[in-house]
Design a protein around this motif. Structure first.
Motif, PDB file in Angstrom:
ATOM      1  N   VAL A 170       0.865  -1.177   0.000  1.00 26.51           N
ATOM      2  CA  VAL A 170       0.000   0.000   0.000  1.00 26.51           C
ATOM      3  C   VAL A 170       0.900   1.225   0.000  1.00 26.51           C
ATOM      4  CG1 VAL A 170      -1.778   1.279   1.246  1.00 26.51           C
ATOM      5  CG2 VAL A 170      -1.811  -1.230   1.247  1.00 26.51           C
ATOM      6  N   LYS A 171       0.597   2.151  -0.897  1.00 26.62           N
ATOM      7  CA  LYS A 171       1.418   3.356  -1.016  1.00 26.62           C
ATOM      8  C   LYS A 171       0.514   4.574  -1.084  1.00 26.62           C
ATOM      9  CE  LYS A 171       5.354   5.151  -3.437  1.00 26.62           C
ATOM     10  NZ  LYS A 171       6.524   4.861  -4.194  1.00 26.62           N
ATOM     11  N   SER A 172       0.877   5.604  -0.328  1.00 22.94           N
ATOM     12  CA  SER A 172       0.154   6.876  -0.365  1.00 22.94           C
ATOM     13  C   SER A 172       0.994   7.889  -1.129  1.00 22.94           C
ATOM     14  CB  SER A 172      -0.102   7.387   1.051  1.00 22.94           C
ATOM     15  OG  SER A 172      -0.959   6.497   1.726  1.00 22.94           O
ATOM     16  N   LEU A 173       0.327   8.628  -2.004  1.00 25.25           N
ATOM     17  CA  LEU A 173       1.003   9.616  -2.847  1.00 25.25           C
ATOM     18  C   LEU A 173       0.393  10.987  -2.621  1.00 25.25           C
ATOM     19  CD1 LEU A 173       0.700   7.506  -6.111  1.00 25.25           C
ATOM     20  CD2 LEU A 173       2.784   7.751  -4.766  1.00 25.25           C
ATOM     21  N   THR A 174       1.207  12.006  -2.734  1.00 27.56           N
ATOM     22  CA  THR A 174       0.704  13.375  -2.665  1.00 27.56           C
ATOM     23  C   THR A 174       0.572  13.926  -4.085  1.00 27.56           C
ATOM     24  OG1 THR A 174       2.952  14.231  -2.430  1.00 27.56           O
ATOM     25  CG2 THR A 174       1.720  13.807  -0.394  1.00 27.56           C
ATOM     26  N   LYS A 175      -0.158  15.011  -4.223  1.00 21.37           N
ATOM     27  CA  LYS A 175      -0.366  15.627  -5.531  1.00 21.37           C
ATOM     28  C   LYS A 175       0.980  15.908  -6.194  1.00 21.37           C
ATOM     29  CE  LYS A 175      -2.589  19.440  -7.889  1.00 21.37           C
ATOM     30  NZ  LYS A 175      -3.482  20.585  -7.770  1.00 21.37           N
ATOM     31  N   GLY A 176       1.109  15.457  -7.449  1.00 21.48           N
ATOM     32  CA  GLY A 176       2.325  15.681  -8.215  1.00 21.48           C
ATOM     33  C   GLY A 176       3.396  14.624  -8.029  1.00 21.48           C
ATOM     34  N   GLU A 177       3.197  13.697  -7.096  1.00 22.98           N
ATOM     35  CA  GLU A 177       4.196  12.658  -6.854  1.00 22.98           C
ATOM     36  C   GLU A 177       4.095  11.585  -7.939  1.00 22.98           C
ATOM     37  OE1 GLU A 177       5.640   9.607  -3.306  1.00 22.98           O
ATOM     38  OE2 GLU A 177       4.052  11.058  -2.891  1.00 22.98           O
ATOM     39  N   ILE A 231       4.626   7.908  -9.421  1.00 20.91           N
ATOM     40  CA  ILE A 231       4.785   6.516  -9.013  1.00 20.91           C
ATOM     41  C   ILE A 231       5.558   5.754 -10.091  1.00 20.91           C
ATOM     42  CG2 ILE A 231       2.541   5.786  -9.920  1.00 20.91           C
ATOM     43  CD1 ILE A 231       2.417   3.946  -7.381  1.00 20.91           C
ATOM     44  N   LEU A 232       5.632   6.327 -11.296  1.00 23.21           N
ATOM     45  CA  LEU A 232       6.461   5.787 -12.375  1.00 23.21           C
ATOM     46  C   LEU A 232       7.043   6.977 -13.126  1.00 23.21           C
ATOM     47  CD1 LEU A 232       7.408   3.226 -13.958  1.00 23.21           C
ATOM     48  CD2 LEU A 232       5.458   3.645 -15.483  1.00 23.21           C
ATOM     49  N   SER A 233       8.353   6.944 -13.347  1.00 22.54           N
ATOM     50  CA  SER A 233       9.048   8.023 -14.051  1.00 22.54           C
ATOM     51  C   SER A 233       9.631   7.499 -15.349  1.00 22.54           C
ATOM     52  CB  SER A 233      10.187   8.566 -13.179  1.00 22.54           C
ATOM     53  OG  SER A 233       9.687   9.046 -11.958  1.00 22.54           O
ATOM     54  N   ILE A 234       9.952   8.411 -16.263  1.00 24.05           N
ATOM     55  CA  ILE A 234      10.610   8.031 -17.508  1.00 24.05           C
ATOM     56  C   ILE A 234      11.943   7.367 -17.159  1.00 24.05           C
ATOM     57  CG2 ILE A 234      11.752   8.926 -19.580  1.00 24.05           C
ATOM     58  CD1 ILE A 234       9.562  11.048 -19.728  1.00 24.05           C
ATOM     59  N   GLY A 235      12.209   6.239 -17.810  1.00 24.35           N
ATOM     60  CA  GLY A 235      13.451   5.517 -17.596  1.00 24.35           C
ATOM     61  C   GLY A 235      13.379   4.466 -16.502  1.00 24.35           C
TER      62      GLY A 235
END
Length: 183
Positions: free
Chosen positions: A20-27, A29-33
């Motif tokens: 379970v993962k909590s994210l904030t606005k703009g975070e 969870i997957l980035s380029i590369g």
């Protein structure tokens, strides 16, 4: 794609392994590369998947709301680094099932293999629908289809991202909306 019986069964069977993962606005969870090594479910909030085009614009590829399954399945299958970004549009909670846990689960029985195949088929169908959406519908038809199939997107995703999703500039989206209101 909404979470269904197949995914619910998978979550139940792997409940000790679900992250379970909590994210904030703009975070992100997957980035380029980065290589996507999971299949996820949005438990609350919303995510946007997008890419950067050759002119440096970000182009929305998908929106994932509460109950939706999300992944960059190409990465899961091939370990290819992502050309997509998945970002939280606000406070968002997700559940992740890691690739190694999925593969181990699929290998444990024929029934689990069938469940995995069915889930892969659903992911394929979702991708095919997105391709058809872009190839065969006009921007106005895309807007109407999005309103019909996912009206909640309009409550939590900014108009500029909706415009890029249907393949138009924000000004064109405004004209489409105005034309539809006049009808």
């Amino acid at each position: 794609m909404k979470c269904n019986n197949y995914v619910q069964q998978l979550l139940e069977d792997l409940k000790e392994r679900v992250v379970v993962k909590s994210l904030t606005k703009g975070e992100e969870i997957l980035s380029i590369g980065q290589t996507c090594d999971y299949v996820g479910i949005v438990r609350s909030g919303s995510l946007r998947m997008y890419y950067i085009d050759s002119e440096g614009n970000d182009v929305s590829f998908g929106f994932y709301l509460t109950g939706d399954i999300f992944t960059n399945y190409e990465g899961v299958l091939t370990d290819v680094p992502s050309q997509m970004i998945i970002v939280a549009m606000g406070y968002t909670t997700v559940e992740l099932i890691r690739k190694e846990d999925l593969l181990s689960y699929y290998d444990s029985s024929l029934e689990h293999q069938k469940l995995g195949r069915r889930m892969a088929e659903l992911i394929f169908i979702q991708a095919k629908k997105r391709i058809d959406f872009l190839l065969f519908l006009t921007p106005e038809q895309r807007y109407l289809q999005l309103m019909e199939t996912s009206p909640e997107v309009f409550d939590c995703i900014p108009q500029k991202h909706i415009a890029s999703y249907i393949g138009v500039k924000p000004q064109s989206l405004s004209r489409i909306r105005k034309r539809l209101q006049e009808k």
